[in-house]
Design an enzyme around this catalytic site. Sequence first.
Site, PDB file in Angstrom:
ATOM      1  N   SER A  29      -4.971  13.853   2.535  1.00  0.00           N
ATOM      2  CA  SER A  29      -3.540  13.993   2.523  1.00  0.00           C
ATOM      3  C   SER A  29      -2.676  13.363   3.468  1.00  0.00           C
ATOM      4  O   SER A  29      -2.397  13.909   4.413  1.00  0.00           O
ATOM      5  CB  SER A  29      -2.618  15.273   2.363  1.00  0.00           C
ATOM      6  OG  SER A  29      -0.795  14.455   1.620  1.00  0.00           O
ATOM      7  N   GLY A  30      -1.342  11.893   3.644  1.00  0.00           N
ATOM      8  CA  GLY A  30      -0.694  10.975   4.140  1.00  0.00           C
ATOM      9  C   GLY A  30      -1.603  10.246   4.869  1.00  0.00           C
ATOM     10  O   GLY A  30      -0.884   9.967   5.599  1.00  0.00           O
ATOM     11  N   THR A  83      -3.908   6.093  -0.806  1.00  0.00           N
ATOM     12  CA  THR A  83      -2.792   5.274  -1.910  1.00  0.00           C
ATOM     13  C   THR A  83      -2.226   3.788  -1.498  1.00  0.00           C
ATOM     14  O   THR A  83      -3.040   2.571  -2.138  1.00  0.00           O
ATOM     15  CB  THR A  83      -1.784   5.721  -1.744  1.00  0.00           C
ATOM     16  OG1 THR A  83      -2.049   6.965  -2.741  1.00  0.00           O
ATOM     17  CG2 THR A  83      -0.993   5.027  -3.628  1.00  0.00           C
ATOM     18  N   ASN A  96       2.312  15.838   3.064  1.00  0.00           N
ATOM     19  CA  ASN A  96       2.174  14.636   2.926  1.00  0.00           C
ATOM     20  C   ASN A  96       3.091  14.826   1.999  1.00  0.00           C
ATOM     21  O   ASN A  96       3.358  15.679   1.015  1.00  0.00           O
ATOM     22  CB  ASN A  96       1.297  13.876   1.961  1.00  0.00           C
ATOM     23  CG  ASN A  96       1.659  12.274   1.355  1.00  0.00           C
ATOM     24  OD1 ASN A  96       2.825  11.729   2.059  1.00  0.00           O
ATOM     25  ND2 ASN A  96       0.341  11.880   1.291  1.00  0.00           N
ATOM     26  N   SER A 131       1.281  12.810  -2.558  1.00  0.00           N
ATOM     27  CA  SER A 131       0.110  13.493  -2.271  1.00  0.00           C
ATOM     28  C   SER A 131      -0.616  13.411  -3.304  1.00  0.00           C
ATOM     29  O   SER A 131       0.191  14.224  -4.372  1.00  0.00           O
ATOM     30  CB  SER A 131      -0.147  14.689  -1.573  1.00  0.00           C
ATOM     31  OG  SER A 131      -1.315  14.987  -1.614  1.00  0.00           O
ATOM     32  N   SER A 132      -1.788  12.447  -3.453  1.00  0.00           N
ATOM     33  CA  SER A 132      -1.843  12.596  -4.749  1.00  0.00           C
ATOM     34  C   SER A 132      -3.035  13.696  -4.895  1.00  0.00           C
ATOM     35  O   SER A 132      -3.729  13.884  -4.204  1.00  0.00           O
ATOM     36  CB  SER A 132      -3.157  11.578  -4.727  1.00  0.00           C
ATOM     37  OG  SER A 132      -1.966  10.052  -4.485  1.00  0.00           O
ATOM     38  N   GLY A 134      -9.675  13.697   0.389  1.00  0.00           N
ATOM     39  CA  GLY A 134     -10.138  13.981   1.339  1.00  0.00           C
ATOM     40  C   GLY A 134     -11.389  15.466   2.018  1.00  0.00           C
ATOM     41  O   GLY A 134     -10.680  16.069   0.711  1.00  0.00           O
ATOM     42  N   GLU A 186     -10.641  19.443   2.266  1.00  0.00           N
ATOM     43  CA  GLU A 186      -9.200  19.567   2.897  1.00  0.00           C
ATOM     44  C   GLU A 186     -10.019  21.738   3.500  1.00  0.00           C
ATOM     45  O   GLU A 186     -10.074  22.205   2.821  1.00  0.00           O
ATOM     46  CB  GLU A 186      -8.392  20.183   1.076  1.00  0.00           C
ATOM     47  CG  GLU A 186      -8.056  19.166   1.270  1.00  0.00           C
ATOM     48  CD  GLU A 186      -7.213  19.390  -0.203  1.00  0.00           C
ATOM     49  OE1 GLU A 186      -6.808  20.645  -0.568  1.00  0.00           O
ATOM     50  OE2 GLU A 186      -5.716  18.685  -0.161  1.00  0.00           O
TER      51      GLU A 186
END
Length: 1531
Positions: free
Chosen positions: A161-162, A166, A212, A215-216, A440, A442
Amino acid sequence: MRILGTVVNIIVGTHVWVEDQIEAWTDGQVTKINGDQAEILDANGKKIVAKLSTLYPKDMEAPAGGVDDMTKLSYLHEPGVLQNLRIRYELNEIYTYTGNILIAINPFQRLPHIYDAHMMEQYKGAPFGELNPHVFAVADVAYRAMINEKKSNSILVSGESGAGKTETTKMLMRFLAYLGGRAATEGRTVEQQVLESNPVLEAFGNAKTVRNNNSSRFGKFVEIQFDTYGRISGAAIRTYLLERSRVCQISDPERNYHCFYLLCAAPQEEIDKYKLGHPKTFHYLNQSKCYELVGVSDARDYLATRRAMDIVGIGEKDQEAIFRVVAAILHLGNIDFSKGKEADSSVLKDDKSKFHLKMTAELLMCEAEGLEDALCKRVMITPEEVIKRSLDPLSAAVSRDGLAKTLYSRLFDWLVDKINHSIGQDSASISLIGVLDIYGFESFKNNSFEQFCINFTNEKLQQHFNQHVFKMEQEEYTKEAIDWSYIEFVDNQDVLDLIEKKPGGIIALLDEACMFPKSTHETFSNKLYTTFKNNKRFVKPKLSRTDFSIAHYAGEVQYQSEQFLDKNKDYVVPEHQDLLSASKCYFVQGLFPPVPEENTKSSNKSAKFSSIGSRFKLQLHQLMETLNATEPHYIRCVKPNNLLKPGAFENANIMQQLRCGGVLEAIRISCAGYPTRRPFFEFINRFGILAPEFLVGNYDEKVACRKILEKKGLKGFQIGKTKVFLRAGQMAELDARRAEVLSDAANTIQRRARTHIARKHFLALRDASICLQSFCRGKLACKQYGEIKLEAASTKVQKTVRKHQKWKAFNELRVSVLVLQTGLRAMDARKKFRNKKQAKAATIIQARWRRYEASSRYKKLKRGLITTQCRWRGILAKRQLRKLKMAARDTGLLKEAKDKLEKQLEELTWRLQLEKRLRTDLEEAKQQETAKLQNIVETLRKQVDETNALLVKEKEAARKAIEEAPPVIKEKEVFVQDTKQIESLTSEVDNLKALLQSEKQNSEDLGRKYTESEERSEERRKLLEETDKKVDQLQESLRGLEEKLNNLESENKVLRQQAVSIAPNKLLSGRSKSILQRGGESGHLNMDPRISVNMRSSSMMQRDLDDKPQKSLNEKQQENQELLLQCIAKPLGFSGSRPVVACLIYKCLVQWRSFEVERTSIFDRIIQTIGHSIETQESNDVLAYWLSNASTLLLLLQRSLKASGAAAMPPLRRRSSSAALFGRMTSSFRGTPPGANYYVNGSGGVDTLHQVEAKYPALLFKQQLTAYVEKFYGMIRDNLKKEISPLLGLCIQAPRTSRASLVKGSSRSIATSSAQLALIAHWQGIVKSLGNFLRTLQENHVPPFLVRKVFTQIFSFINVQLFNSLLLRRECCSFSNGEYVKAGLAELEHWCFKATEEYSGSSWDELKHIRQAIGFLVVHQKPKKTLDELSRNLCPVLSIQQLYRISTMYWDDKYGTHSVSQEVISSMRVLMTEDANNAVSNSFLLDDDSSIPFSVDDISKSMEHIEIADIDPPAFLRDNASFSFLLPRPD
């Protein structure tokens, strides 16, 4: 994953990488080795002791700017990869390849210059790896593979995330849209709809996390479908594993999904309608104290989300229903329960809960009582009866949260389906490109079911990634035709079996536990401990009874199993289903469709079990099937720091991400085979010193490489077709052998140097001893001489002392007298000096005052004259304006010119008023300054008078004192009195001196002020002069505009007098009559009816009398025109340097008076003949021939035609057709340039230039001819560009043999001139093309002015292409390549010299960008250069962005030197940041100018007078009596 070190390759002095707890890896030098321990001195001077097996060699010859593909690294290991990424990130190179894998590091700042249209054009169709690494290159490879191989491709974008997944996906979509054209759907393109769906999905699927702000929380796979032509024809979005638990529970400082906060920030009417408030008032949002994001406006994002919904096709009614459901979820979370009267029952806690229950029921359009029963009760059906069971408060809260999660997940699924339906899918598409934006790996402090599923996904993708990397390795080996055996690598299939295998996998056991009502997370954990106690991938933590750990490929992760069972259950409570399926809202009914009947006939009405884990595993299986059916491409996004700030690079964090992204696993796979690959010439360049005997004379590089490796006893290497393949550790061993050779050479050099130094020291010592002895002997002699000198000096001193005593008394008396005399004389001298100075000052003041008065009178007179002139000119301009207004009253064509003149007149009037105000202010300032100076002069005069009076008094007092003093001083008392008096007088004199000094200072200050005022007056005078010049220039411009206006007026008269000059009954068409009638009605054409009748009657009589002779005359004229057209269609060549066709056409048109007729077809037929000639063949010879003829004919027309006031008005049909033919019509006809009027005394025939009163057809012909000249010019220029473009692509980079001969250490040399010529063969090809082109233009006698313009634009094109290619390809920014390009530019310079300035013009100056860039590449001592030297002296034309780009991409492959210093790089970054803040374009690429760089006036001014009298016509015209006028006439 770490690669085992090779102990044998580490020796004392080796530069190595050693592991560090803070920086991950730090570099140092081995200073001592004790067994398996090594002592390292790091860069900070700290000593570190580490095992040899943990050390990695450091490549000291790596390029200063890093490598763009990490497979090119000499040492492919963790610290080498990390260092290369760090170096490139510091240079803003955020993309790096690892084979065909792209690593993208988030810069956390905008870099628009690397994503603009220039970049997309450069990467379109470029071979992979030729340009710098870029996300566009990956997308282009996927697109080309899909087009050429007719196979679907996929691009997998992953990262934590981050990391920028995207944004990377958006860039991929943009570039694919750029490549795939525009297949429109309902007015919007498919790619636009996909991109515009992002705000909707982000609002409902993204949230703030610890790492983030956006974050998605779901995975996304976008399928972009293409038709057979490669255009985007459809798309579909697949989503995976929405984090449902976030709806009900969040942790501080995270946030829930964005849509909740957006709705709370909606307009007030929306908030009032849904009874909302601040987010802190809702239970689902106030679990975290973070309600707002820095720099983000939820209110603005709400409106943006609504607009995005409109774009993707979600109607207003559906939007209202969506946000009604979102508001219902918020109210639902605020419903609290307490214990009821009965045991294990629950009721609403308070009135607040009842209010929120009521609002939830209203928003969902269901009954409040039914909603309460559905939350607090359950129905159990038994064979005997139906039982209603109450739930305790805890179970009721769980039921409430389950309903909220179900509502939100179904709402999200509906949005995705709606977007897919709106975009539309192409069922006929046979190929697609999938872009996977997936979360990704985690690993947090607390890891739950979501992290378990995410890591399961990444394990699957990692297996796919490993297989792809292994396949790429095998393809590389096969391509190089080397012998290789099967390379084994550790597969992660055992981890996948642990998770998904049936029936004993973790997911299967979790589903089994969920189906038993009494199962808890403790029983589930115990089941895992029992089942997997012998599995090496499963670990039981020692300090927890319910946690478990899995050894993933990226590291061990510990999971907390407390909520695994609840989060895995994916069932809908029947009460919830029945309640919401009966809702009065169509939207809610659609979210909960009726359950199929076979499911309703179950034995009880309890919830039917379904598993999220199983459903997710099925989705993942389908995704992997899709990916396996496509050709994959990988992009690994990396977040450089957790602060989300630019410029920070955290080594440990990035290493963990590379490990999680599988990059290190790919490197480990490469190391299992042949990790080091070097082209033959690079290998020989680096290790040729190990066996120089094999590099003598002409040799085979492949054989030489093999001999070098065999000589050093290496085993297991492979020699491919173009590269040497080395096993892991062999590169380090070769470097160690190389270091030994270099060390021996250094020892020899040191030994010789020490001998030289010792010899030099001995000679210096001997010379010093001789010098010391000489010095000692000299000292002794000096000592004896000193004693003798001292004795003589003492005698002399005694004599001098006695003499001094005698003279002392005399001198005291003498000095007293002299002091008195000196004081009196000084007083008198000062007085005279003051008088002279005052007289001089008064003279200067009078002179300057008189000058000032004369200047003032002159300026007043000048100002009055200027004012009078301006007013008179204004009156004349107004009169002219009135005339122009009267002339343009009936004509709409002059309105624009009139407006311009009025604006210019207003501007002149305003400037005149401004000048008046400035002059008035200046006069007032001068008067004030004069008054001040006069006051100061008066003050000075008064002070001078006072000073004179005081001096007179002092003089009288001094005179009296001298008279009263006795002539001889005998008494001591008198002497004392005189001394006191003199002292008092002296003090007074000193005071007067001080006063005089202050007066002088004041006078100087006043003089300085006066000088400054004069300077200011002078500056204002210069300003007024400049203003006068500007007024004169504006007046000249006004006169020019008046002349143009006169031309326009005359042309307008031409157009208006058509009705007067043509009889309406025969010559006017119906359309022309209607035009005349409309003109008469509107007042534009005022005809006298008597004139009309006379014209009609005269024309009728003339027609009856001359009807038959006129027909024969017209036929004869047609025959002559046909002969002329047949003649000009043939290549007639040139007479001297004059084109025959142009001269013939001009002479015929003049003889036939075609320029003066109102209607003729000859002009159109000539234009058609010329156009047909170039349509049949477009070779440069034909184009140059017609360019010469057209430009010459245009010159003759330009110098002889002028707009006539009596010209006829043309038919509108002809004007419109001509304008459509050429696509342009100038706004006014160009008049004859000054000095170009040619008149003939008497009748000169057609052999001299006349000023012809041209009618409209002639003027239109001139414009059409101008268009053809521009067309011929553009076609010739573009043909040359096409010819040299392929060569330019080869000229930017030196051939490999050239580079190998230039790099350092190479023993090869080019001995023959033929070999030297071969190096610049491509440049010579360009020079040859330019020479042939120039020869063609010269043979066709194209005017030198046009030739210069062509070559100027061609050289500008060369400059743009070479410069852009240089900045986009790092391998071209080397020292040896700079020398190669410099040699090629020298060839172009030599060509310009040979072509002479007449034809080349300023072409060489157009190469200024590439010349200065190459000058930077080949200049020495770059680290010593300052930014000022670079930007002002070396590269003054290059912008800071361009200079920064080339400075960071430079690498020295010849001497191993570095680029400019880091201080200079930092200064450039600061300047670029300032430029970015000032909205200056950041693009470093140049644009090619394809405009026409000249006008007709330019051609006319540049060409000399053409003599057409002696042009000999062709034979078949010479014999024709009708063309006898073409024959040269004798003098």
